[in-house]
Design a protein around this motif. Structure first.
Motif, PDB file in Angstrom:
ATOM      1  N   GLU A   1      -0.415  11.222  -5.903  1.00  0.00           N
ATOM      2  CA  GLU A   1      -1.784  11.923  -5.782  1.00  0.00           C
ATOM      3  C   GLU A   1      -2.854  10.787  -5.741  1.00  0.00           C
ATOM      4  O   GLU A   1      -3.840  10.694  -5.137  1.00  0.00           O
ATOM      5  CB  GLU A   1      -2.444  12.952  -6.551  1.00  0.00           C
ATOM      6  CG  GLU A   1      -2.552  12.653  -8.259  1.00  0.00           C
ATOM      7  CD  GLU A   1      -1.156  12.761  -8.790  1.00  0.00           C
ATOM      8  OE1 GLU A   1      -1.194  12.670 -10.040  1.00  0.00           O
ATOM      9  OE2 GLU A   1      -0.252  13.154  -8.299  1.00  0.00           O
ATOM     10  N   GLU A   2      -2.468   9.383  -6.458  1.00  0.00           N
ATOM     11  CA  GLU A   2      -3.283   8.231  -6.489  1.00  0.00           C
ATOM     12  C   GLU A   2      -2.879   7.250  -5.323  1.00  0.00           C
ATOM     13  O   GLU A   2      -3.779   6.272  -5.188  1.00  0.00           O
ATOM     14  CB  GLU A   2      -3.070   7.479  -7.722  1.00  0.00           C
ATOM     15  CG  GLU A   2      -3.629   8.374  -8.979  1.00  0.00           C
ATOM     16  CD  GLU A   2      -3.025   7.709 -10.218  1.00  0.00           C
ATOM     17  OE1 GLU A   2      -2.137   7.003 -10.228  1.00  0.00           O
ATOM     18  OE2 GLU A   2      -3.918   7.869 -11.121  1.00  0.00           O
ATOM     19  N   ARG A   3      -1.844   7.313  -4.566  1.00  0.00           N
ATOM     20  CA  ARG A   3      -1.240   6.444  -3.728  1.00  0.00           C
ATOM     21  C   ARG A   3      -2.401   6.082  -2.568  1.00  0.00           C
ATOM     22  O   ARG A   3      -2.576   5.061  -2.262  1.00  0.00           O
ATOM     23  CB  ARG A   3       0.017   6.708  -3.264  1.00  0.00           C
ATOM     24  CG  ARG A   3       0.816   6.520  -4.250  1.00  0.00           C
ATOM     25  CD  ARG A   3       2.327   6.746  -3.735  1.00  0.00           C
ATOM     26  NE  ARG A   3       3.491   6.977  -4.977  1.00  0.00           N
ATOM     27  CZ  ARG A   3       4.453   7.129  -4.927  1.00  0.00           C
ATOM     28  NH1 ARG A   3       5.019   8.062  -3.827  1.00  0.00           N
ATOM     29  NH2 ARG A   3       5.069   7.524  -6.118  1.00  0.00           N
ATOM     30  N   GLY A   4      -3.097   7.295  -2.072  1.00  0.00           N
ATOM     31  CA  GLY A   4      -3.976   7.108  -0.830  1.00  0.00           C
ATOM     32  C   GLY A   4      -5.125   6.237  -1.201  1.00  0.00           C
ATOM     33  O   GLY A   4      -5.481   5.132  -0.509  1.00  0.00           O
ATOM     34  N   GLN A   5      -5.867   6.858  -2.306  1.00  0.00           N
ATOM     35  CA  GLN A   5      -6.748   5.440  -3.029  1.00  0.00           C
ATOM     36  C   GLN A   5      -6.319   4.269  -3.286  1.00  0.00           C
ATOM     37  O   GLN A   5      -7.056   3.220  -2.952  1.00  0.00           O
ATOM     38  CB  GLN A   5      -7.308   6.367  -4.111  1.00  0.00           C
ATOM     39  CG  GLN A   5      -8.211   7.945  -3.706  1.00  0.00           C
ATOM     40  CD  GLN A   5      -8.545   8.450  -5.055  1.00  0.00           C
ATOM     41  OE1 GLN A   5      -8.258   8.167  -6.449  1.00  0.00           O
ATOM     42  NE2 GLN A   5      -9.771   9.115  -5.012  1.00  0.00           N
ATOM     43  N   ALA A   6      -5.326   4.177  -3.799  1.00  0.00           N
ATOM     44  CA  ALA A   6      -4.811   2.829  -4.313  1.00  0.00           C
ATOM     45  C   ALA A   6      -4.726   1.881  -2.982  1.00  0.00           C
ATOM     46  O   ALA A   6      -5.042   0.748  -2.688  1.00  0.00           O
ATOM     47  CB  ALA A   6      -3.597   2.835  -5.080  1.00  0.00           C
ATOM     48  N   GLN A   7      -4.307   2.714  -2.017  1.00  0.00           N
ATOM     49  CA  GLN A   7      -3.774   1.772  -0.609  1.00  0.00           C
ATOM     50  C   GLN A   7      -5.246   1.484  -0.064  1.00  0.00           C
ATOM     51  O   GLN A   7      -5.199   0.442   0.551  1.00  0.00           O
ATOM     52  CB  GLN A   7      -3.026   2.909   0.326  1.00  0.00           C
ATOM     53  CG  GLN A   7      -2.682   2.156   1.540  1.00  0.00           C
ATOM     54  CD  GLN A   7      -1.742   1.015   1.502  1.00  0.00           C
ATOM     55  OE1 GLN A   7      -0.953   0.962   0.529  1.00  0.00           O
ATOM     56  NE2 GLN A   7      -1.876   0.169   2.500  1.00  0.00           N
ATOM     57  N   GLY A   8      -6.048   2.650  -0.097  1.00  0.00           N
ATOM     58  CA  GLY A   8      -7.447   2.247   0.712  1.00  0.00           C
ATOM     59  C   GLY A   8      -8.336   1.120  -0.262  1.00  0.00           C
ATOM     60  O   GLY A   8      -8.855   0.272   0.529  1.00  0.00           O
ATOM     61  N   LEU A   9      -8.147   1.002  -1.512  1.00  0.00           N
ATOM     62  CA  LEU A   9      -8.684  -0.071  -2.380  1.00  0.00           C
ATOM     63  C   LEU A   9      -7.991  -1.425  -1.955  1.00  0.00           C
ATOM     64  O   LEU A   9      -8.438  -2.538  -1.866  1.00  0.00           O
ATOM     65  CB  LEU A   9      -8.790   0.264  -3.703  1.00  0.00           C
ATOM     66  CG  LEU A   9      -9.305  -0.668  -4.573  1.00  0.00           C
ATOM     67  CD1 LEU A   9     -10.904  -0.670  -4.520  1.00  0.00           C
ATOM     68  CD2 LEU A   9      -9.180  -0.234  -5.956  1.00  0.00           C
ATOM     69  N   MET A  10      -6.552  -1.425  -1.897  1.00  0.00           N
ATOM     70  CA  MET A  10      -6.062  -2.481  -1.519  1.00  0.00           C
ATOM     71  C   MET A  10      -6.575  -3.068  -0.158  1.00  0.00           C
ATOM     72  O   MET A  10      -6.700  -4.324   0.062  1.00  0.00           O
ATOM     73  CB  MET A  10      -4.634  -2.515  -1.543  1.00  0.00           C
ATOM     74  CG  MET A  10      -3.727  -3.787  -1.151  1.00  0.00           C
ATOM     75  SD  MET A  10      -2.263  -3.446  -0.656  1.00  0.00           S
ATOM     76  CE  MET A  10      -2.262  -3.127   0.896  1.00  0.00           C
ATOM     77  N   GLU A  11      -6.544  -2.183   0.836  1.00  0.00           N
ATOM     78  CA  GLU A  11      -7.069  -2.764   2.260  1.00  0.00           C
ATOM     79  C   GLU A  11      -8.412  -3.070   2.290  1.00  0.00           C
ATOM     80  O   GLU A  11      -8.778  -4.235   2.860  1.00  0.00           O
ATOM     81  CB  GLU A  11      -6.892  -1.445   3.290  1.00  0.00           C
ATOM     82  CG  GLU A  11      -5.625  -0.963   3.596  1.00  0.00           C
ATOM     83  CD  GLU A  11      -4.911  -2.179   4.068  1.00  0.00           C
ATOM     84  OE1 GLU A  11      -5.456  -2.689   5.044  1.00  0.00           O
ATOM     85  OE2 GLU A  11      -3.709  -2.135   4.157  1.00  0.00           O
ATOM     86  N   LEU A  12      -9.305  -2.540   1.214  1.00  0.00           N
ATOM     87  CA  LEU A  12     -10.625  -3.231   1.286  1.00  0.00           C
ATOM     88  C   LEU A  12     -10.847  -4.444   0.563  1.00  0.00           C
ATOM     89  O   LEU A  12     -11.531  -5.413   1.066  1.00  0.00           O
ATOM     90  CB  LEU A  12     -11.658  -2.137   0.394  1.00  0.00           C
ATOM     91  CG  LEU A  12     -12.936  -2.430   0.158  1.00  0.00           C
ATOM     92  CD1 LEU A  12     -13.800  -2.635   1.512  1.00  0.00           C
ATOM     93  CD2 LEU A  12     -13.639  -1.501  -0.777  1.00  0.00           C
ATOM     94  N   ALA A  13      -9.906  -4.631  -0.621  1.00  0.00           N
ATOM     95  CA  ALA A  13     -10.026  -5.933  -1.112  1.00  0.00           C
ATOM     96  C   ALA A  13      -9.250  -6.902  -0.339  1.00  0.00           C
ATOM     97  O   ALA A  13      -9.780  -8.150  -0.430  1.00  0.00           O
ATOM     98  CB  ALA A  13      -8.817  -5.901  -2.346  1.00  0.00           C
ATOM     99  N   THR A  14      -8.300  -6.755   0.582  1.00  0.00           N
ATOM    100  CA  THR A  14      -7.559  -7.711   1.456  1.00  0.00           C
ATOM    101  C   THR A  14      -8.344  -8.034   2.666  1.00  0.00           C
ATOM    102  O   THR A  14      -8.167  -9.089   3.482  1.00  0.00           O
ATOM    103  CB  THR A  14      -6.580  -7.460   1.607  1.00  0.00           C
ATOM    104  OG1 THR A  14      -6.436  -6.235   2.515  1.00  0.00           O
ATOM    105  CG2 THR A  14      -5.209  -7.509   0.574  1.00  0.00           C
TER     106      THR A  14
END
Length: 120
Positions: A94-107
């Motif tokens: 349930e956290e993977r989507g948010q973690a992926q979005g945060l990674m995309e924002l950070a990169t």
């Protein structure tokens, strides 16, 4: 590359091979992660990035630009696929989507920063 004396046609060839290096490994990166594991593929990608940097330090000829840029693309692809897989493994479903979005924002922050002048 033009500033460093590389002709426009050769620069286009270097960029072409860099793009091949970025996208062509995508066909084997996933199965490679499945077979060898994310960490090993990430280490392989890191080794290719070190190889790219080492070649880049050898000079400013067309061949050094070409080899360095190609290895940079392949290493980037392998590290992206391995890193994305590791990111997913480190979070609950349930956290993977948010973690992926945060990674995309950070990169993607670098797209907002104006480029600095390059010097050969």
């Amino acid at each position: 590359m033009n500033f460093c004396g590389v002709p426009l046609e050769a620069s286009a060839e270097v960029i072409r091979w860099h793009m091949v290096g970025i996208f062509l490994p995508a066909f084997i990166a996933g199965p490679l992660v499945d077979r060898l594991g994310s960490r090993r593929v990430a280490v392989l990608g890191g080794a290719l990035l070190l190889g790219s940097a080492s070649i880049a330090l050898l000079g400013m000829s067309t061949m050094t630009f070409l080899a360095s840029s190609f290895l940079l693309g392949v290493g980037w692809n392998l590290m992206l696929v391995a890193g994305t897989t590791l990111l997913g493994e480190g979070h609950a479903p349930e956290e993977r989507g948010q973690a992926q979005g945060l990674m995309e924002l950070a990169t993607a922050w670098w797209r907002l920063v104006p480029p600095s002048p390059r010097v050969c």
